[in-house]
Design a protein around this motif. Structure first.
Motif, short mmCIF file in Angstrom:
data_model
loop_
_atom_site.label_atom_id
_atom_site.label_comp_id
_atom_site.label_asym_id
_atom_site.label_seq_id
_atom_site.Cartn_x
_atom_site.Cartn_y
_atom_site.Cartn_z
N VAL A 2 0.85 -1.19 0.00
CA VAL A 2 0.00 0.00 0.00
C VAL A 2 0.88 1.24 0.00
CG1 VAL A 2 -1.72 1.31 1.29
CG2 VAL A 2 -1.90 -1.18 1.14
N LYS A 3 0.67 2.10 -0.99
CA LYS A 3 1.43 3.35 -1.07
C LYS A 3 0.84 4.36 -0.09
CE LYS A 3 4.11 2.02 -4.42
NZ LYS A 3 5.54 1.92 -4.30
N ARG A 4 1.72 5.03 0.59
CA ARG A 4 1.33 6.04 1.58
C ARG A 4 1.49 7.42 0.93
NH1 ARG A 4 0.77 4.20 6.68
NH2 ARG A 4 1.48 6.15 7.63
N LEU A 5 0.36 8.06 0.68
CA LEU A 5 0.34 9.30 -0.10
C LEU A 5 0.09 10.52 0.79
CD1 LEU A 5 -1.97 8.05 -3.00
CD2 LEU A 5 0.54 7.96 -2.90
N ALA A 6 0.72 11.62 0.39
CA ALA A 6 0.38 12.92 0.95
C ALA A 6 -0.26 13.73 -0.16
CB ALA A 6 1.62 13.64 1.47
N VAL A 7 -1.30 14.47 0.18
CA VAL A 7 -1.90 15.41 -0.76
C VAL A 7 -1.55 16.81 -0.27
CG1 VAL A 7 -4.06 16.35 -1.70
CG2 VAL A 7 -3.78 13.86 -1.43
N PHE A 8 -1.07 17.64 -1.20
CA PHE A 8 -0.80 19.05 -0.90
C PHE A 8 -1.91 19.86 -1.54
CE2 PHE A 8 4.10 19.37 -0.21
CZ PHE A 8 4.12 18.16 0.47
N ALA A 9 -2.57 20.73 -0.78
CA ALA A 9 -3.65 21.55 -1.30
C ALA A 9 -3.66 22.90 -0.61
CB ALA A 9 -4.99 20.84 -1.11
N SER A 10 -4.20 23.90 -1.31
CA SER A 10 -4.24 25.25 -0.76
C SER A 10 -5.65 25.81 -0.62
CB SER A 10 -3.45 26.21 -1.66
OG SER A 10 -2.10 25.88 -1.72
N GLY A 11 -6.64 25.15 -1.21
CA GLY A 11 -7.96 25.77 -1.28
C GLY A 11 -9.12 24.90 -0.87
N THR A 71 11.76 21.84 4.86
CA THR A 71 12.39 20.88 5.79
C THR A 71 11.38 20.47 6.86
OG1 THR A 71 14.59 21.75 5.35
CG2 THR A 71 14.29 20.55 7.42
N ALA A 72 10.59 21.41 7.33
CA ALA A 72 9.53 21.09 8.31
C ALA A 72 8.49 20.16 7.69
CB ALA A 72 8.88 22.37 8.82
N ILE A 73 8.12 20.44 6.44
CA ILE A 73 7.18 19.56 5.73
C ILE A 73 7.78 18.17 5.59
CG2 ILE A 73 6.02 19.12 3.53
CD1 ILE A 73 5.82 22.21 3.20
N LEU A 74 9.04 18.13 5.19
CA LEU A 74 9.73 16.85 4.98
C LEU A 74 9.75 16.01 6.27
CD1 LEU A 74 11.21 15.02 3.02
CD2 LEU A 74 13.31 16.30 3.51
N THR A 75 9.93 16.67 7.39
CA THR A 75 9.90 15.97 8.68
C THR A 75 8.55 15.28 8.88
OG1 THR A 75 11.50 17.49 9.64
CG2 THR A 75 10.11 16.27 11.18
N GLN A 76 7.48 15.99 8.55
CA GLN A 76 6.13 15.42 8.68
C GLN A 76 5.92 14.27 7.68
OE1 GLN A 76 3.81 16.33 11.03
NE2 GLN A 76 5.46 17.58 11.88
N LEU A 77 6.39 14.45 6.46
CA LEU A 77 6.25 13.40 5.44
C LEU A 77 6.97 12.14 5.86
CD1 LEU A 77 6.82 15.53 2.20
CD2 LEU A 77 4.63 14.70 3.08
N ARG A 78 8.16 12.30 6.39
CA ARG A 78 8.95 11.13 6.83
C ARG A 78 8.29 10.45 8.03
NH1 ARG A 78 14.82 13.82 5.59
NH2 ARG A 78 14.97 13.04 3.45
N ALA A 79 7.78 11.25 8.95
CA ALA A 79 7.11 10.67 10.12
C ALA A 79 5.89 9.85 9.71
CB ALA A 79 6.70 11.78 11.09
N ALA A 80 5.21 10.28 8.65
CA ALA A 80 4.03 9.57 8.14
C ALA A 80 4.41 8.48 7.13
CB ALA A 80 3.06 10.56 7.51
N GLN A 81 5.70 8.32 6.87
CA GLN A 81 6.21 7.32 5.92
C GLN A 81 5.59 7.48 4.54
OE1 GLN A 81 5.44 3.64 8.03
NE2 GLN A 81 7.28 3.86 9.26
N VAL A 82 5.48 8.73 4.09
CA VAL A 82 4.90 9.04 2.78
C VAL A 82 5.83 8.57 1.67
CG1 VAL A 82 4.30 10.97 1.24
CG2 VAL A 82 3.50 10.96 3.62
N THR A 83 5.26 7.90 0.67
CA THR A 83 6.04 7.40 -0.46
C THR A 83 5.87 8.23 -1.73
OG1 THR A 83 4.27 5.83 -0.99
CG2 THR A 83 6.07 5.02 0.40
N ALA A 84 4.79 9.01 -1.82
CA ALA A 84 4.57 9.86 -2.99
C ALA A 84 3.66 11.02 -2.60
CB ALA A 84 3.95 9.07 -4.14
N ILE A 85 3.76 12.11 -3.38
CA ILE A 85 3.01 13.34 -3.11
C ILE A 85 2.13 13.65 -4.31
CG2 ILE A 85 3.21 15.82 -2.71
CD1 ILE A 85 6.01 15.19 -1.47
N LEU A 86 0.86 13.98 -4.03
CA LEU A 86 -0.07 14.41 -5.06
C LEU A 86 -0.44 15.87 -4.80
CD1 LEU A 86 -2.50 11.33 -5.00
CD2 LEU A 86 -0.49 11.67 -6.46
N LEU A 87 -0.13 16.74 -5.75
CA LEU A 87 -0.51 18.14 -5.62
C LEU A 87 -1.92 18.30 -6.17
CD1 LEU A 87 2.76 19.93 -6.83
CD2 LEU A 87 2.21 19.01 -4.57
#
Length: 192
Positions: A2-11, A71-87
């Motif tokens: 299972v891929k662990r995804l982060a979504v980046f959104a602004s709106g 770098t702060a975002i990256l810390t959170q991504l690593r803590a969540a073991q994110v494997t890919a990012i979807l904007l």
């Protein structure tokens, strides 16, 4: 796996919801484990809370520079073991810190047929140019503005009577289905 995804959104977050729902409905081998948002009052935050997706809200003004914020975002991504990012409507350029950490694993959705009409005003730009066709592009993110390798595209006709208010909803409707379809393809092909 299972891929662990982060979504980046602004709106508003309609693409966040469409992606989350598609993962559930299609039983895709993925999970959205983190939403990264750069606006403390963005409606996408309520959408994430409603489906119990953890949120990291980053205030870029609170950091001395973009690299520190990333770098702060990256810390959170690593803590969540994110494997890919979807904007999904994330209105900031991704910098070297995140690009280096996730090479060829950051995907963006853009409301135009790239390379035409890059940037944040693509729908308005297409209308102003008198284009008869526009669409949606999904691409990998690189250091440029909407210049990364195209994954796939879908066209949307521009009608002679179209305004922003009539064209944008048709583009967004295509985005919701198309992003989910492309995510499914990327997962099946193990490209993210």
């Amino acid at each position: 796996m299972v891929k662990r995804l982060a979504v980046f959104a602004s709106g508003n977050g309609t693409n966040f919801t469409a992606l989350w729902q598609a993962i559930q409905d299609r039983q895709l081998p993925a999970s959205i484990v983190l939403l990264v948002c750069d606006h403390a009052d963005a409606p996408v935050l309520q959408r994430a809370a409603a489906v119990q997706v953890p949120v990291f809200c980053v205030d870029f003004k609170a950091y001395p520079d973009k690299a520190s914020a990333e770098t702060a975002i990256l810390t959170q991504l690593r803590a969540a073991q994110v494997t890919a990012i979807l904007l999904a409507g994330y209105m900031r350029l991704i910098g070297p810190t995140l690009l280096a950490a996730y090479p060829h694993h950051i995907v963006n959705l853009h409301p135009a047929l790239l390379p035409h009409f890059p940037g944040r005003h693509s729908i308005v730009d297409a209308l102003a140019a008198g284009a008869t066709t526009t669409g949606v592009t999904i691409h990998f993110v690189d250091a440029g503005i909407d210049t990364g390798q195209v994954i796939d595209q879908r066209t949307v006709a521009i009608l002679p009577t179209d305004t922003y208010d009539t064209l944008a909803p048709r583009i967004h409707a295509v985005e919701h289905q198309f992003y989910a379809d492309t995510l499914q393809q990327l997962l099946a092909q193990q490209r993210i």
